[in-house]
Design an enzyme around this catalytic site. Structure first.
Site, PDB file in Angstrom:
ATOM      1  N   SER A 100     -19.534  -1.874  -0.028  1.00 29.74           N
ATOM      2  CA  SER A 100     -18.720  -0.811  -0.614  1.00 29.74           C
ATOM      3  C   SER A 100     -17.845  -1.245  -1.776  1.00 29.74           C
ATOM      4  CB  SER A 100     -17.831  -0.190   0.469  1.00 29.74           C
ATOM      5  OG  SER A 100     -16.925  -1.150   0.994  1.00 29.74           O
TER       6      SER A 100
ATOM      7  N   THR B 212     -12.536   5.608  25.685  1.00 29.34           N
ATOM      8  CA  THR B 212     -12.029   6.379  24.548  1.00 29.34           C
ATOM      9  C   THR B 212     -12.374   7.856  24.714  1.00 29.34           C
ATOM     10  OG1 THR B 212     -12.310   4.490  23.058  1.00 29.34           O
ATOM     11  CG2 THR B 212     -12.122   6.650  22.043  1.00 29.34           C
ATOM     12  N   THR B 213     -11.391   8.720  24.477  1.00 30.21           N
ATOM     13  CA  THR B 213     -11.643  10.153  24.487  1.00 30.21           C
ATOM     14  C   THR B 213     -12.710  10.488  23.452  1.00 30.21           C
ATOM     15  OG1 THR B 213      -9.380  10.610  25.181  1.00 30.21           O
ATOM     16  CG2 THR B 213     -10.591  12.426  24.167  1.00 30.21           C
TER      17      THR B 213
ATOM     18  N   THR C   5     -21.798   6.422   9.795  1.00 27.98           N
ATOM     19  CA  THR C   5     -20.558   7.191   9.879  1.00 27.98           C
ATOM     20  C   THR C   5     -20.826   8.665   9.650  1.00 27.98           C
ATOM     21  OG1 THR C   5     -18.298   7.387   9.047  1.00 27.98           O
ATOM     22  CG2 THR C   5     -20.004   6.947   7.420  1.00 27.98           C
TER      23      THR C   5
ATOM     24  N   ARG D  93       0.829  -1.200   0.000  1.00 28.97           N
ATOM     25  CA  ARG D  93       0.000   0.000   0.000  1.00 28.97           C
ATOM     26  C   ARG D  93       0.868   1.257   0.000  1.00 28.97           C
ATOM     27  NH1 ARG D  93      -5.482  -1.259   1.915  1.00 28.97           N
ATOM     28  NH2 ARG D  93      -5.571  -3.504   2.273  1.00 28.97           N
TER      29      ARG D  93
ATOM     30  N   LYS E 244     -18.228  10.170   5.789  1.00 32.18           N
ATOM     31  CA  LYS E 244     -18.437  10.041   4.353  1.00 32.18           C
ATOM     32  C   LYS E 244     -19.392  11.146   3.883  1.00 32.18           C
ATOM     33  CE  LYS E 244     -17.014   5.234   3.941  1.00 32.18           C
ATOM     34  NZ  LYS E 244     -16.369   5.114   5.262  1.00 32.18           N
TER      35      LYS E 244
ATOM     36  N   HIS F   2     -22.235   3.450   3.953  1.00 30.90           N
ATOM     37  CA  HIS F   2     -22.153   3.969   2.580  1.00 30.90           C
ATOM     38  C   HIS F   2     -23.500   4.455   2.055  1.00 30.90           C
ATOM     39  CE1 HIS F   2     -17.931   2.986   1.759  1.00 30.90           C
ATOM     40  NE2 HIS F   2     -18.145   1.982   2.586  1.00 30.90           N
TER      41      HIS F   2
ATOM     42  N   THR G 218      -8.975  -6.796   0.816  1.00 31.83           N
ATOM     43  CA  THR G 218     -10.197  -5.995   0.761  1.00 31.83           C
ATOM     44  C   THR G 218     -11.207  -6.606  -0.205  1.00 31.83           C
ATOM     45  OG1 THR G 218      -8.842  -4.040   1.205  1.00 31.83           O
ATOM     46  CG2 THR G 218     -11.086  -3.663   0.443  1.00 31.83           C
TER      47      THR G 218
ATOM     48  N   SER H  25     -23.961 -13.524  10.111  1.00 32.12           N
ATOM     49  CA  SER H  25     -23.242 -12.438   9.454  1.00 32.12           C
ATOM     50  C   SER H  25     -23.070 -12.718   7.967  1.00 32.12           C
ATOM     51  CB  SER H  25     -21.861 -12.264  10.112  1.00 32.12           C
ATOM     52  OG  SER H  25     -21.097 -11.283   9.470  1.00 32.12           O
TER      53      SER H  25
END
Length: 414
Positions: free
Chosen positions: A196, A284-285, A252, A28, A255, A224, A370, A144
């Protein structure tokens, strides 16, 4: 006892792992770009020699260009001036501000749910929620889809519950798995609304019908789709009038909403339980207030702005038609995601490099893991701000490379 390995062992193992990626064409490469406010999707590419070259970004996730919207930027700037940079802690320890609560209220309303819980990303939201559910529902069995996102897979893997993998979008296979298990066991079906990599839609109505029949919870990832589908941008479930049939929605802010962060929308009890039991939330902050303010402004704006969604879909249809017209092997399931399948990791990377260096087009190669081996691709994500000039240039460039650089020739393999 003297060790049989030395420090060189670790370095050699790392070198071997990286070299295998290079040989397979899967290494990558991060492309450094410099964005200019108000000029998206055009940017500047910073080359290895630190030379700036103009590029058009064709693989971004800022699907509607809201990351450049004055509505979002002004809300962020106001919050930044009012509160400062960071949140100052976890949600439990000084990190819950009026901006976080306003955003959760906006998102709960968007999905017609009682409550919402913010996370630092949709990945973290999936992982934290799914890995915690066994604590809440002992004996839980999770079904799933085989093409679910890595965050869903990881969350399910870590929760230690029984899991069943059903073939992608195969409702009959899902039914057989449900029929095989104990009817008295708690169950949850996890799937995505839009996948996606291929841009295909889940059979949400059929899955929800099965969930009702077998008394299973439904968990949908709308990452998405939020902001882009449905009357108010609530996703494919809203578009199909199925929000009341979905128990848990993951979304999310990074996006279509143009900022960052993720969330879970569900019942008040489930969100309260996750807030109290999920380590990925507790420790988590929280998001910076300015991020939360910008996201809330974006969500509120898109709830009533249909124009951007219509322009987005139109641009996607135009680009798909244009790419098909020149004979490119695109995958078209009717969504805004446009994959062009190359089928070889080295060729895919070479095409990406040539588009960048010779045509000022930035699109990243997508390789295994992916996508499955042999389905490597370039994935284009048009937005309302990709105009006719950008589309003309992309289609002409892809047509030229595909026509003049046969995929088995040395110029692509070199």
């Amino acid at each position: 006892m003297t060790s049989k390995i030395d420090k060189n062992f670790y370095d050699q193992k790392l070198s071997s792992a990286l070299e295998s990626l290079h040989l397979e064409g899967r290494y990558r490469t991060f492309i450094e770009i410099k964005r200019t406010r108000g000029n998206f999707p055009n940017a500047r590419w910073i080359t290895e020699n630190k030379i700036e070259k103009p590029v058009t970004v064709w693989c971004g996730n800022d699907y509607l260009g809201m990351g450049q919207s004055n509505i979002v930027l002004e809300a962020m700037q106001d919050a930044l001036k009012s509160t400062g940079a960071g949140s100052g802690g976890t949600r439990n320890i000084s990190g819950t501000t009026v901006y976080h609560k306003e955003l959760e209220h906006e998102l709960a309303g968007l999905h017609q749910k009682e409550a919402c819980l913010l996370f630092t990303s949709a990945y973290v939201a999936n992982d934290a929620a799914l890995s915690t559910l066994t604590k809440l529902f002992p004996g839980l069995i999770i079904y799933s889809d085989e093409l679910n996102h890595a965050s869903i897979i990881e969350g399910i893997r870590r929760n230690g519950s029984e899991r069943r993998i059903f073939r992608h979008n195969d409702v009959e296979h899902l039914r057989k798995l449900l029929e095989t298990d104990d009817p008295g066991a708690p169950k949850l079906i996890a799937f995505e609304s839009i996948y996606s990599m291929d841009g295909d839609f889940a059979p949400i109505n059929e899955i929800c019908s099965l969930a009702k029949e077998f008394a299973a919870l439904t968990y949908i990832d709308e990452v998405h789709a939020v902001g882009m589908y449905g009357e108010s941008g609530g996703g494919v479930a809203e578009r199909d009038n199925l929000l009341s049939d979905i128990d848990v929605i993951n979304g999310t802010l990074a996006k279509a909403f143009g900022v960052m962060g993720g969330y879970i929308a569900s019942s008040s009890k489930l969100c309260d339980a996750l807030r109290s039991y999920a380590p990925g939330f507790i420790f988590t902050t929280s998001l910076p207030p300015a991020i939360a303010a910008g996201a809330a402004a974006s969500v509120a704006h898109l709830k009533s702005n249909h124009t951007l969604r219509e322009q987005h879909q139109l641009q996607a249809k135009i680009l798909k038609a244009r790419l098909k017209a020149v004979g490119l092997p695109i995958i078209d399931h009717g969504s805004h995601i446009i994959p062009v399948v190359v089928g070889n990791p080295i060729h895919t990377k070479k095409l990406s490099d040539m588009l960048l260096s010779d045509f000022d087009i930035y699109v990243q190669p997508i390789n295994y893991p992916t996508v499955p081996r042999g389905t490597e691709r370039l994935r284009f994500t048009p937005s309302p701000v990709h105009g006719p000039k950008e589309i003309d240039h992309l289609v002409a460039s892809m047509d030229y490379l595909w026509s003049h650089c046969a995929l088995n020739r040395a110029d692509l393999s070199a």
